[in-house]
Design a protein around this motif. Sequence first.
Motif, PDB file in Angstrom:
ATOM      1  N   GLY A  38       7.113   0.293  -8.221  1.00  0.00           N
ATOM      2  CA  GLY A  38       5.839   0.975  -8.424  1.00  0.00           C
ATOM      3  C   GLY A  38       5.138   1.278  -7.106  1.00  0.00           C
ATOM      4  O   GLY A  38       4.586   2.367  -6.923  1.00  0.00           O
ATOM      5  N   ASN A  42       4.407   4.983  -5.731  1.00  0.00           N
ATOM      6  CA  ASN A  42       3.048   5.363  -5.328  1.00  0.00           C
ATOM      7  C   ASN A  42       3.033   5.925  -3.910  1.00  0.00           C
ATOM      8  O   ASN A  42       2.342   6.905  -3.628  1.00  0.00           O
ATOM      9  CB  ASN A  42       2.119   4.144  -5.422  1.00  0.00           C
ATOM     10  N   MET A 377      -8.035  -0.126  -8.398  1.00  0.00           N
ATOM     11  CA  MET A 377      -7.165   0.546  -9.356  1.00  0.00           C
ATOM     12  C   MET A 377      -5.871  -0.232  -9.548  1.00  0.00           C
ATOM     13  O   MET A 377      -5.336  -0.302 -10.658  1.00  0.00           O
ATOM     14  CB  MET A 377      -6.880   1.973  -8.875  1.00  0.00           C
ATOM     15  N   PHE A 378      -5.360  -0.829  -8.446  1.00  0.00           N
ATOM     16  CA  PHE A 378      -4.125  -1.617  -8.550  1.00  0.00           C
ATOM     17  C   PHE A 378      -4.314  -2.788  -9.516  1.00  0.00           C
ATOM     18  O   PHE A 378      -3.450  -3.061 -10.355  1.00  0.00           O
ATOM     19  CB  PHE A 378      -3.710  -2.139  -7.177  1.00  0.00           C
ATOM     20  N   TRP A 379      -5.455  -3.468  -9.412  1.00  0.00           N
ATOM     21  CA  TRP A 379      -5.678  -4.638 -10.274  1.00  0.00           C
ATOM     22  C   TRP A 379      -5.940  -4.229 -11.717  1.00  0.00           C
ATOM     23  O   TRP A 379      -5.524  -4.934 -12.646  1.00  0.00           O
ATOM     24  CB  TRP A 379      -6.838  -5.470  -9.716  1.00  0.00           C
ATOM     25  N   ILE A 380      -6.583  -3.091 -11.910  1.00  0.00           N
ATOM     26  CA  ILE A 380      -6.761  -2.589 -13.282  1.00  0.00           C
ATOM     27  C   ILE A 380      -5.403  -2.285 -13.903  1.00  0.00           C
ATOM     28  O   ILE A 380      -5.114  -2.674 -15.042  1.00  0.00           O
ATOM     29  CB  ILE A 380      -7.663  -1.328 -13.281  1.00  0.00           C
ATOM     30  N   ILE A 381      -4.565  -1.594 -13.112  1.00  0.00           N
ATOM     31  CA  ILE A 381      -3.216  -1.268 -13.598  1.00  0.00           C
ATOM     32  C   ILE A 381      -2.414  -2.547 -13.829  1.00  0.00           C
ATOM     33  O   ILE A 381      -1.658  -2.659 -14.803  1.00  0.00           O
ATOM     34  CB  ILE A 381      -2.496  -0.344 -12.594  1.00  0.00           C
ATOM     35  N   SER A 382      -2.587  -3.556 -12.955  1.00  0.00           N
ATOM     36  CA  SER A 382      -1.857  -4.823 -13.084  1.00  0.00           C
ATOM     37  C   SER A 382      -2.234  -5.545 -14.371  1.00  0.00           C
ATOM     38  O   SER A 382      -1.372  -6.094 -15.075  1.00  0.00           O
ATOM     39  CB  SER A 382      -2.131  -5.724 -11.880  1.00  0.00           C
ATOM     40  N   LEU A 384      -3.467  -4.153 -17.105  1.00  0.00           N
ATOM     41  CA  LEU A 384      -2.869  -3.382 -18.202  1.00  0.00           C
ATOM     42  C   LEU A 384      -1.364  -3.623 -18.274  1.00  0.00           C
ATOM     43  O   LEU A 384      -0.790  -3.716 -19.370  1.00  0.00           O
ATOM     44  CB  LEU A 384      -3.153  -1.892 -17.984  1.00  0.00           C
ATOM     45  N   PHE A 385      -0.739  -3.749 -17.095  1.00  0.00           N
ATOM     46  CA  PHE A 385       0.692  -4.020 -17.000  1.00  0.00           C
ATOM     47  C   PHE A 385       1.025  -5.370 -17.650  1.00  0.00           C
ATOM     48  O   PHE A 385       1.991  -5.500 -18.417  1.00  0.00           O
ATOM     49  CB  PHE A 385       1.084  -4.004 -15.518  1.00  0.00           C
TER      50      PHE A 385
END
Length: 799
Positions: A38, A42, A377-382, A384-385
């Motif tokens: 990922g 990116n 954004m990385f932690w939000i995606i993490s 959700l991941f």
Amino acid sequence: MFKNYLKIAWRNLTKNKGYTIINVGGLALGMAVTLIIGLWINDELSHNNYFKNKHKIAQVFQSQTFNNNTGTGPAIPLPLEPTLREKYNDNFELLVMSSWTNQQYLEYKETNIARFGNFMQVDAPELLELKIIKGEKDGLREVNAIMLSASTASALFGSENPIGKVIKVNSEHDMMISAVYEDMPYNSSFNELQFIMPWKHYVATNEWIENSLDNWGNNSFQLFAKIADNTTMERVTNTIIDVKKNSNEDTAEFNPQIFLLPMDDWHLRNNFENGKQVGGRIKYVWLFGIIGVFVLLLACINFMNLSTARSEKRAKEVGIRKSIGSQRGQLINQFLSESFLVVAFAFVISVLIVLLSLNGFNELARKEIEFPWGNPMFWIISILFILLTALLAGSYPALYLSSFKPVDVLKGTFKAGKYSGLPRKILVVLQFTVSVAFIIGTVIVMQQINHAKNRPIGYDKEGLIQVPTFSEDFTGKYQLMREQFIASGAVVEMSSSSSPTTRIWSNRSGFDWEGKPEGFQEDLAWTEVSPEYAKSLNLKIVQGRDFNRDMATDSLGVLINETAVKYMGFENPIGQLIRDSDEENPDPPLKIIGVVEDMIAQSPYEPVKQGMYVFDRENESSYYNMRLNPDQSANQNIAIIERVFKDNFPAIPFQYDFIDEEYSEKFAAEQRIGTLSGIFTALAILISCLGLFGLTSFVAEQRTKEIGVRKVLGASVFNVWNMLSKDFLKLVIISCFIAVPIAYYVMNGWLQEYPYRVILKWWIFALAMLGAMAVTVLTVSFQAIKAAKSNPIKSLRTE
């Protein structure tokens, strides 16, 4: 309630440490692979994000057709720029002519460095959105100005203020520092732009450029553009597409098509085939994205398999919970919370794995990726991941376990059912289908790379170095330097050339020869060389002879390669004349004196291009090519060469490249993809084997008493091993037969992109199948043999 779920989940995880380690370890590996892929994706997708207006920035490209073959590239003629300014100015906010990025020697007092940069028009700083640290943004307005990157300024001046100071470029031109700008980031198309000099200076100091002002046939320049606010890339392209064809009759026969390639496409979609855009590195983004998804899926399958396999052990727990009033939804939430806990632990471990491996990954992938600690954004995606992975890994076990009937469970009549193991078998087949396909794909990629590497290259690249000679200081000194280098004992032969050995810098047309077909549109690689070129490269002469410096007529001689003989239709090429088709001001005809073996100067995956090696009459080479003395070490030879070089050119930094290393760079992209694919494949197999190991352990535990009875009745270790292994081996064999046609279809399509490619052999698929079966047998055997050697008295003691 949620706190209670987590407490119970924690107890279950700590109670079954072995299975927890396999689950957490497998998920952590899968998530680490997905995370690092990922980050790589990116980085690829964010290429050129440094430029806020990148959606408006483009490079002008050109397609031309020679004999029904259309070639596309960024090389354009000089008259195109004023034509676009005069006739199509409303479509553009900025137009910037540029040279190619070349190395120049920069000198200040006792400091001499070599850096890469361009000559560009005055609007370049605005188009490139340069962040000026010192000086003025319009620093290219003066003809003798130069703008430096911060790192270049630091290398030359240290902590001194460079603005207004004068440096010498190529020991010839005095240039005044007008500005210092922030270095471009690594993941931008201009990361090598370490200085910029005025376009006016480029034109004023090169007569050939002045001669190209009205020459539509000399495609030796670059042109960048920023389109106007009220238009689009597509609209501008449709407007200018035929501008060259309409402006010049001489080049109209090649059907030149002018178009804009948006900055968004420079990195990922810059490949063209027969005039059509066919992608580029974007295929690797898709490839690694798919690999990441599948590796994570393999890890999730492990969780599903082990959770459902242990269902009978948790059946009474489910029965009791349901009998005292637990709803199915509550049970689903309980099992999903366990899944969430496992995934959360796995994510923490996966982050640690990524941090430990990131430097090595960057070195391997040639990236400068940093872990995005401060990126929200990385932690939000993490998060959700984690939630998505927990749902993916835990949904099936949760639905399966919560469906048990309490009456059957508590009566002891609960049976998993005849087909209860079928989903697990399907998932194991899916796991190994993916793993076997990965193995086949990796083997074929490495085969293709080795196939191209083993291709005859036409010259001896070992012990050969090239030294750039871009400064005017080298003019007229070739013969002197050749004598000195050979006399030093470090060099056995030396030549000069207008292009590096591993590239073609110039292509020419406009020739006539006897037997040339009517309407034939020639396109020939053009390299000017000294007479010793073939000797220094150990280039084989297959017909005729080599250049002879003592023969005055050889100044109009030419060597052509074997491909050119076929291309030009010669049966007996020696002595044939190649004439200039320009009737008004023709150059003297060139006489073919020899034919050399084809040498690979472009992509090793492509056919060799038809080429001419012309006697360098002007003695203005770009490179010295030196064959090192094989009786001395390379280090010893280089030290001697550097001493001789510095004696003659004290103000120029000594630089050199080994040709074998330069040639290896042609495989770098495929090599990196192959290596990364191999690593990810190995991890995919490891994750699959972890799951298989866990399942085998559980099956052996389930059948402990059966194994004990069989041993008492005389079963051997092999009998027990065979009983436990054969079912898993059958599943892997099924996986192989599913994976092989899928891998063949995908990899055969990938190979079609390469004209020079490996032929798919049956043994590649057989080897992958045998490898998968061998790994399965080894994985299963550990637990099977352990169970087979256990004491039957212990397992039957309670009966």
